[in-house]
Design a protein around this motif. Structure first.
Motif, PDB file in Angstrom:
ATOM      1  N   LYS A 209       0.528  -0.227   6.503  1.00  9.73           N
ATOM      2  CA  LYS A 209       0.636   0.464   5.220  1.00  9.73           C
ATOM      3  C   LYS A 209      -0.367   1.607   5.087  1.00  9.73           C
ATOM      4  O   LYS A 209      -0.239   2.450   4.194  1.00  9.73           O
ATOM      5  CB  LYS A 209       0.449  -0.527   4.069  1.00  9.73           C
ATOM      6  N   ASP A 210      -1.352   1.645   5.980  1.00  9.53           N
ATOM      7  CA  ASP A 210      -2.332   2.728   5.962  1.00  9.53           C
ATOM      8  C   ASP A 210      -1.957   3.864   6.913  1.00  9.53           C
ATOM      9  O   ASP A 210      -2.779   4.754   7.182  1.00  9.53           O
ATOM     10  CB  ASP A 210      -3.720   2.189   6.334  1.00  9.53           C
ATOM     11  N   THR A 212      -0.191   7.335   8.231  1.00 10.81           N
ATOM     12  CA  THR A 212      -0.355   8.655   7.614  1.00 10.81           C
ATOM     13  C   THR A 212       0.983   9.390   7.501  1.00 10.81           C
ATOM     14  O   THR A 212       1.561   9.784   8.522  1.00 10.81           O
ATOM     15  CB  THR A 212      -1.317   9.512   8.456  1.00 10.81           C
ATOM     16  N   SER A 414       3.313   7.760   0.574  1.00 12.77           N
ATOM     17  CA  SER A 414       1.978   7.176   0.525  1.00 12.77           C
ATOM     18  C   SER A 414       1.860   6.188  -0.627  1.00 12.77           C
ATOM     19  O   SER A 414       1.310   5.094  -0.469  1.00 12.77           O
ATOM     20  CB  SER A 414       0.930   8.288   0.372  1.00 12.77           C
ATOM     21  N   ASP A 415       2.402   6.560  -1.784  1.00  8.65           N
ATOM     22  CA  ASP A 415       2.352   5.663  -2.934  1.00  8.65           C
ATOM     23  C   ASP A 415       3.143   4.376  -2.683  1.00  8.65           C
ATOM     24  O   ASP A 415       2.698   3.288  -3.069  1.00  8.65           O
ATOM     25  CB  ASP A 415       2.920   6.372  -4.177  1.00  8.65           C
ATOM     26  N   LEU A 417       3.839   2.972   0.300  1.00  8.60           N
ATOM     27  CA  LEU A 417       3.135   2.164   1.311  1.00  8.60           C
ATOM     28  C   LEU A 417       1.920   1.448   0.715  1.00  8.60           C
ATOM     29  O   LEU A 417       1.606   0.324   1.091  1.00  8.60           O
ATOM     30  CB  LEU A 417       2.714   3.052   2.476  1.00  8.60           C
ATOM     31  N   GLN A 418       1.270   2.098  -0.223  1.00  6.72           N
ATOM     32  CA  GLN A 418       0.064   1.516  -0.836  1.00  6.72           C
ATOM     33  C   GLN A 418       0.377   0.636  -2.042  1.00  6.72           C
ATOM     34  O   GLN A 418      -0.529   0.093  -2.671  1.00  6.72           O
ATOM     35  CB  GLN A 418      -0.892   2.645  -1.255  1.00  6.72           C
ATOM     36  N   ARG A 420       1.648   1.542  -4.892  1.00  5.60           N
ATOM     37  CA  ARG A 420       1.475   2.195  -6.203  1.00  5.60           C
ATOM     38  C   ARG A 420       2.810   2.537  -6.847  1.00  5.60           C
ATOM     39  O   ARG A 420       2.890   2.783  -8.046  1.00  5.60           O
ATOM     40  CB  ARG A 420       0.650   3.475  -6.043  1.00  5.60           C
TER      41      ARG A 420
END
Length: 423
Positions: A209-210, A212, A414-415, A417-418, A420
């Motif tokens: 999940k981190d 890029t 990104s949101d 995967l994190q 959010r």
């Protein structure tokens, strides 16, 4: 005279007696096809002396729905899932979750020997082999010879790009057929454009999940220019934003068809349409083929890489029979037979030297080259999140613009995967 297993000192590994209940049943969960996998399963069971039977379980047509159904059952440690036909991008997710049995030693060598470089890369996760390449699909550029002559362009040239093709279609009042519905086929097209321009949709995939998001890049912008540019041009087929493989094929075979990117099955499909009277033989005679178009002049494309890998469920109660089925189904002879039966290209390079394959697919050598040099979709256990993020932010294609769309995709991905944002 018949002897029971109790009377034998040793039973062959694939001929153990099953008692009154009969031989064990191996469940093979497949992607829908024309029945070719079922016929192949029967052949493999017969070759094993009917030591096991194979029950075919057909998954939904949509790749994402196939994944969802299997994930739910494997998360519950369902032992009835013996063998699976998996879309290659899902191997990493399933392996990372512990859902797949690893192929090791001689077994790994048997199922990868002679497999082309492109499909081989899709079967591994973190250096370990979790699947056996079965079919290995790629997309070609299909064109109408009469249109190419009228436009005075050469699709086989390394100088032939997407921009060249769109302009040629506009000059001749023809269309460029693509897959641009909001589904996995759209992700296939976008990814091929990005990697052909030298970029990636996501990097550092080992970080999970981190990882890029990398689509916000010059390569991502070039891909966006092509997608949005085609959608807003006169070369866009009607209802381009709803088109899948078959809609693209229909547009290409119509009187306004000029160019199309699609899988090799379309050639056999066109010949079948002649038999049913849907199109004339002159349409088939007018079809030519070339490598997937380049994004940049003089820089060869990285064609789309698809296909099906066979994997063994981690919770199967019959791993030896599941392995026998996979080994048989992915053998050179079986994949040649399946290619001729179902129209899905084989993963092993030697298949394209078979005279029957060459006769059925005069573009066989181009298919092999495209498979060997193709660009896989991101190999990550979070592939579903990555793909869905792209599909959502790049649809409808007429709204795609650089640099806004790639920037939005990177933020959205990104949101997701994190955690959010939710898909």
């Amino acid at each position: 005279m018949l002897l029971g297993c109790a009377a034998l000192a040793v039973c062959a590994s694939l001929a153990a007696c099953a008692g009154d209940s009969g031989p064990p049943v191996i469940n093979w969960y497949i992607n829908p096809d024309n029945g070719g996998q079922s016929r192949l399963a029967q052949k493999c069971a017969t070759n094993a002396g009917n030591a096991y039977r194979v029950a075919i379980q057909t998954l939904p047509n949509d790749a994402s729905q196939q994944r969802e159904q299997l994930v739910r059952r494997l998360a519950a440690k369902d032992s009835s899932i013996d063998v699976m036909s998996l879309d290659p991008p899902f191997i990493a997710e399933f392996a990372n979750a512990g859902f797949l049995r690893e192929f090791t030693g001689q077994d790994a060598k048997v199922v990868t020997d002679g497999v082309l470089d492109g499909p081989r890369t899709t079967a591994y996760w973190k250096g370990r082999l979790y699947a056996a390449p079965f079919t290995a699909n790629t997309q070609l550029l299909w064109f109408r010879r009469s249109v190419v002559a009228a436009a005075n362009v050469d699709p086989t040239s390394t100088a032939f790009t997407w921009e060249t093709m769109i302009k040629a279609a506009e000059r001749t009042h023809r269309t460029v057929a693509v897959q641009a519905n909001r589904y996995e086929g759209y992700m296939v097209w976008i990814n091929a454009l990005v990697v052909s321009a030298g970029g990636q949709i996501i990097t550092n995939v080992q970080a999970g999940k981190d990882a890029t998001p990398a689509i916000d890049s010059p390569a991502g912008n070039e891909a966006a220019d092509i997608v949005g540019g085609l959608a807003r041009s006169a070369a866009a087929p009607p209802a381009m934003s709803n088109a899948g493989e078959e809609e693209s094929r229909s547009a290409f075979q119509s009187t306004t068809g000029g160019f199309m990117v699609n899988w090799p099955y379309v050639y056999a499909g066109a010949k079948d349409d002649v038999k049913t009277g849907a199109i004339r033989q002159s349409v088939v005679d007018d079809i030519g083929w070339a490598r997937f178009p380049a994004v940049r002049p003089g820089v060869e494309s990285r064609p789309p890489l698809g296909g099906i890998n066979l994997a063994i469920g981690a919770y199967t109660e019959h791993p030896e029979y599941a392995l026998d089925l996979v080994t048989c189904a992915t053998s050179l002879r079986s994949t040649i037979d399946y290619m001729l039966d179902a129209g899905n290209p084989a993963a092993r390079g030697a298949a394209y030297d078979d005279p029957r394959v060459v006769a059925a697919y005069p573009m066989a050598d181009l298919i092999r080259t495209s498979l060997n040099e193709g660009g896989p979709r991101p190999i990550t256990p979070y592939y579903n999140d990555v793909s869905t993020s792209v599909q959502r932010t790049w649809h409808p294609p007429a709204n795609v613009r650089a640099p806004e769309t790639p920037e939005e995709t990177a933020r959205f991905m990104s949101d997701v995967l994190q955690g959010r944002r939710l898909l």
